[in-house]
Design an enzyme around this catalytic site. Sequence first.
Site, short mmCIF file in Angstrom:
data_model
loop_
_atom_site.label_atom_id
_atom_site.label_comp_id
_atom_site.label_asym_id
_atom_site.label_seq_id
_atom_site.Cartn_x
_atom_site.Cartn_y
_atom_site.Cartn_z
N LYS A 1 -0.43 25.25 34.16
CA LYS A 1 -0.50 23.90 34.74
C LYS A 1 -1.54 23.14 33.92
CE LYS A 1 -2.23 21.08 37.00
NZ LYS A 1 -2.66 19.79 36.41
N GLU B 1 -14.19 28.93 34.20
CA GLU B 1 -15.01 28.34 33.13
C GLU B 1 -15.28 26.91 33.57
OE1 GLU B 1 -15.80 30.26 30.64
OE2 GLU B 1 -14.20 31.69 30.32
N CYS C 1 -17.46 21.15 27.01
CA CYS C 1 -18.20 21.83 28.09
C CYS C 1 -19.55 22.33 27.61
CB CYS C 1 -17.37 22.97 28.66
SG CYS C 1 -16.81 24.13 27.42
N GLU D 1 -23.47 16.33 34.84
CA GLU D 1 -22.62 16.38 33.65
C GLU D 1 -21.93 15.03 33.45
OE1 GLU D 1 -18.94 18.70 33.76
OE2 GLU D 1 -19.47 19.53 31.81
#
Length: 493
Positions: A190, A265, A299, A397
């Site tokens: 997905k 993750e 990331c 973030e």
Amino acid sequence: TETVTGPAERTAPAGLPERIQHYVDGELVDSVDGATFDVIDPVTNEVYIQAAAGKKDDVDRAVAAARKAFKEGPWPGMLPRERSRVLHRIADIVTSRDQQLAEMESYDSGLPITQALGQARRAAENFRFFADLVVAQSDDTFKVPGRQINYVNRKPIGVAGLITPWNTPFMLESWKIAPAIATGNTVVLKPAEFTPLSASLWAGIFEEAGVPQGVFNLVNGIGEEAGDALVKHPDVPLISFTGESRTGQLIFANAAPHLKGLSMELGGKSPAVVFADADIEAAVDATIFGVFSLNGERCTAGSRILVQREIYDEFVERYAAQAKRVTVGYPHDPATEVGTLVHPEHFEKVMSYVEIGKQEGRLVAGGGRPEGFETGNFVAPTVFADVAPDARIFQEEIFGPVVAITPFDTDAEALELANDTRYGLAAYVWTDDLKRAHNFAQAIEAGMVWLNSNNVRDLRTPFGGVKASGLGHEGGYRSIDFYTDQQAVHITL
Ligand code: NAD
């Protein structure tokens, strides 16, 4: 040489499909209910294609196909060497189409074309690497002479649900698909709804490489529907997820009733710590690359730079000057170093942090839209100095080309600042003192540490974060461990 820079010269990449469909049991299919969603290109923010909007029924269909291929198909029982040959063919095909893949990825995501090309090649490498690893794989055997032999059977688990984000989408998909199928599982992917284009290319690549029908299935759609149905499907024992920490928390909860294997993750706010004895030029270069490459949508971005007081002013000055020299441009232009952010929603989020930063720090570069780019999701490389550790731009973030710089005095203070967030994905340390570097690495709360080094990674090493940055590891043998069951067999002699 002249480079193409304006959106007017920009054309849709060759080979664009008519629409983006699901891929189930070897067939391209629309959604059961015919629903679609709009996909936009991030330079004009105009809809350029429709993608099938998968829901529970579509996920059910894909999981049924994957399950059938796992139970009845040849794939799980094939010799590792045979599967390996198929994976190498996938890598060959990806390599031979790297330019086209890069063009599509860049068009759909806003990644600079040169960087998208690097990511396409990395995707091919992932397949090659796991193709080799499953052939080289040896499993544990323990002997007690005269009494016992114990050995390990490694078995594929079943249907793996792979849920991926929109940053470097094609490469991150390869990072999960390659080990999942190399070890004999079947998969339902997905991909992220912002960037479904490159994922739609896997189907053709896998068919050409000879992957049996039903081994790879793809369902597009939004996370709360297609992703959610995959996470809650009882016949999907494994979920490998890459994305935001709060999505990870939700998936964790939704998978709990089924006791699924989970690999997460998640997000990051990784520090780059620059000590006064560091090679300052190398540190500036690397920390510029560390947060502005891939549009800052990375990331492991080093988005907080901690600099020792003795060199602080010099560092900030050199850093700001270099940030201003980073070339912002149209994603398809080979000279571009920072392209467009992926989507107007994400652009708004990043711009809101730029405004917050103006209250929280001292703006020394960027600070909004770059000059000459009045439309599209362009953000100038933005640098804030003197950022306090309780600032939102230090803690949260941002996932864009925005960096916070903070001074420190002692090693202990540097460590405290480095560890002072909920995240723990990566860390970068710059110092000429070997002992300090190793001791600092040991003490820092991060899944991965780079010492006097850019973000380069050997594919054999574990990849993963601590704290809110993740759960479990993938990469090298850790991926093999995640995608297989290890059954211990005991024999009494
Ligand atoms: P996201 O969490 O919004 O979405 C990731 C994927 O999850 C998408 O495919 C989305 O559709 C799906 N999803 C969303 N809600 C879901 C739900 N309720 N159930 C199931 N699936 C759902 O993340 P994003 O914005 O696409 O990606 C950016 C984030 O990914 C950043 O936080 C970044 O740090 C992180 N990231 C981490 C790594 C890593 O390896 N640690 C790598 C790349 C990106």
